[in-house]
Scaffold this motif. Structure first.
Motif, PDB file in Angstrom:
ATOM      1  N   ARG A   1      45.571  43.058  43.001  1.00  0.00           N
ATOM      2  CA  ARG A   1      46.695  42.172  42.473  1.00  0.00           C
ATOM      3  C   ARG A   1      47.069  42.071  41.223  1.00  0.00           C
ATOM      4  N   PHE A   2      45.948  42.716  40.175  1.00  0.00           N
ATOM      5  CA  PHE A   2      46.263  42.653  38.677  1.00  0.00           C
ATOM      6  C   PHE A   2      46.745  44.319  38.283  1.00  0.00           C
ATOM      7  N   ARG A   3      47.310  44.814  39.247  1.00  0.00           N
ATOM      8  CA  ARG A   3      47.487  46.231  38.940  1.00  0.00           C
ATOM      9  C   ARG A   3      48.650  46.363  37.746  1.00  0.00           C
TER      10      ARG A   3
ATOM     11  N   ASP B   1      35.458  47.792  50.689  1.00  0.00           N
ATOM     12  CA  ASP B   1      34.075  47.141  50.272  1.00  0.00           C
ATOM     13  C   ASP B   1      34.102  46.039  49.337  1.00  0.00           C
ATOM     14  N   THR B   2      35.308  46.077  48.444  1.00  0.00           N
ATOM     15  CA  THR B   2      35.313  45.048  47.460  1.00  0.00           C
ATOM     16  C   THR B   2      35.750  43.628  48.175  1.00  0.00           C
ATOM     17  N   LEU B   3      36.686  43.807  49.168  1.00  0.00           N
ATOM     18  CA  LEU B   3      37.199  42.478  49.722  1.00  0.00           C
ATOM     19  C   LEU B   3      36.188  41.376  50.165  1.00  0.00           C
ATOM     20  N   ASP B   4      36.233  40.418  49.670  1.00  0.00           N
ATOM     21  CA  ASP B   4      35.314  39.239  49.715  1.00  0.00           C
ATOM     22  C   ASP B   4      33.901  39.567  49.284  1.00  0.00           C
TER      23      ASP B   4
ATOM     24  N   LEU C   1      37.559  42.688  40.919  1.00  0.00           N
ATOM     25  CA  LEU C   1      38.054  41.202  41.172  1.00  0.00           C
ATOM     26  C   LEU C   1      39.816  41.119  41.600  1.00  0.00           C
ATOM     27  N   SER C   2      40.400  42.520  41.074  1.00  0.00           N
ATOM     28  CA  SER C   2      41.671  42.687  41.413  1.00  0.00           C
ATOM     29  C   SER C   2      41.885  43.084  42.761  1.00  0.00           C
ATOM     30  N   ARG C   3      40.673  43.659  43.090  1.00  0.00           N
ATOM     31  CA  ARG C   3      40.797  44.173  44.706  1.00  0.00           C
ATOM     32  C   ARG C   3      40.063  43.249  45.551  1.00  0.00           C
ATOM     33  N   TYR C   4      40.459  41.742  45.264  1.00  0.00           N
ATOM     34  CA  TYR C   4      39.833  40.778  46.197  1.00  0.00           C
ATOM     35  C   TYR C   4      38.374  40.273  46.426  1.00  0.00           C
ATOM     36  N   ALA C   5      37.618  40.882  45.299  1.00  0.00           N
ATOM     37  CA  ALA C   5      36.223  40.289  45.359  1.00  0.00           C
ATOM     38  C   ALA C   5      36.176  38.819  45.479  1.00  0.00           C
ATOM     39  N   ALA C   6      35.259  38.335  46.056  1.00  0.00           N
ATOM     40  CA  ALA C   6      34.883  36.745  46.386  1.00  0.00           C
ATOM     41  C   ALA C   6      34.532  36.277  44.846  1.00  0.00           C
TER      42      ALA C   6
END
Length: 201
Positions: free
Chosen positions: A27-29, A59-62, A80-85
């Motif tokens: 999301r911050f690409r 594996d970064t998702l959530d 974080l950009s790849r949607y870590a929780a």
């Protein structure tokens, strides 16, 4: 901030120019964020980061993410950009920690935090189990083995946590816990990087 500096660390993008880190994807690409200009920082190439996050796939998702030696924050910010929780960034240097906080504010990231202090002392306080942990300490300071031990001893790792370890290429990792499985391994010049998965004991 010469490339190939033999000791300390950073995750400054060699493509984004010194003093900046570029987020590769998510999301911050493409966002470029300033990095604290500290003596002896060791740039990590975009190629290494791209390889790592290709290994991680989704594996970064959530995921709950811990970056033990944040430096410029590139690994934690990429997760974080790849949607870590959530992302926790540990950083010893006060200037670097302050810059990380400003960058999180710039991104509007309310699910990330920076903890300034010595990583070993912070880990000794215990924490919540994390799904993905980055261990990328300054080279040749004997930090890898004690940090890996503390992650186990102080409840920082979820049952099937992924642990990324980046070291000088000549370092032999003999202290890896027996219930960690080596998933991926690669050497690029002076740097060796490995991805482990922890299984329940």
């Amino acid at each position: 901030m010469a490339r190939g500096s033999r000791n300390p660390k950073s995750r400054t993008s060699t493509q984004g120019g010194s003093g900046q880190v570029r987020i590769i994807s998510g999301r911050f690409r493409g966002r470029k964020l300033p990095v604290s200009d500290l003596q002896g920082l060791r740039p990590t190439t975009d190629r290494v980061r791209e390889t790592l996050f290709n290994w991680l796939q989704g594996d970064t998702l959530d995921a709950r993410v811990l970056d033990c030696f944040a430096g410029s924050g590139a690994l934690g910010l990429e997760a974080l950009s790849r949607y870590a929780a959530s992302v926790t960034l540990m950083e010893l240097d006060k200037g670097a920690a302050s810059q990380l906080k400003r960058n999180l504010t710039t991104l509007g990231a309310d699910n990330a935090r920076v903890i300034q202090g010595d990583t070993r002392a912070l880990l000794q306080q215990g924490g919540q189990p994390q799904d993905l942990v980055f261990v990328d300490p300054p080279f040749r300071q004997g930090l890898v083995a004690p940090v890996l031990a503390l992650l186990e001893q102080e409840n920082w790792l979820a049952d099937h946590a992924l642990i990324y370890v980046e070291t000088e290429s000549e370092l032999s990792l003999e202290e890896i816990p027996p219930h960690w499985t080596l998933l991926k391994e690669k050497v690029a010049g002076q740097v060796a990087y490995r991805l482990f998965q922890r299984e329940s004991e």
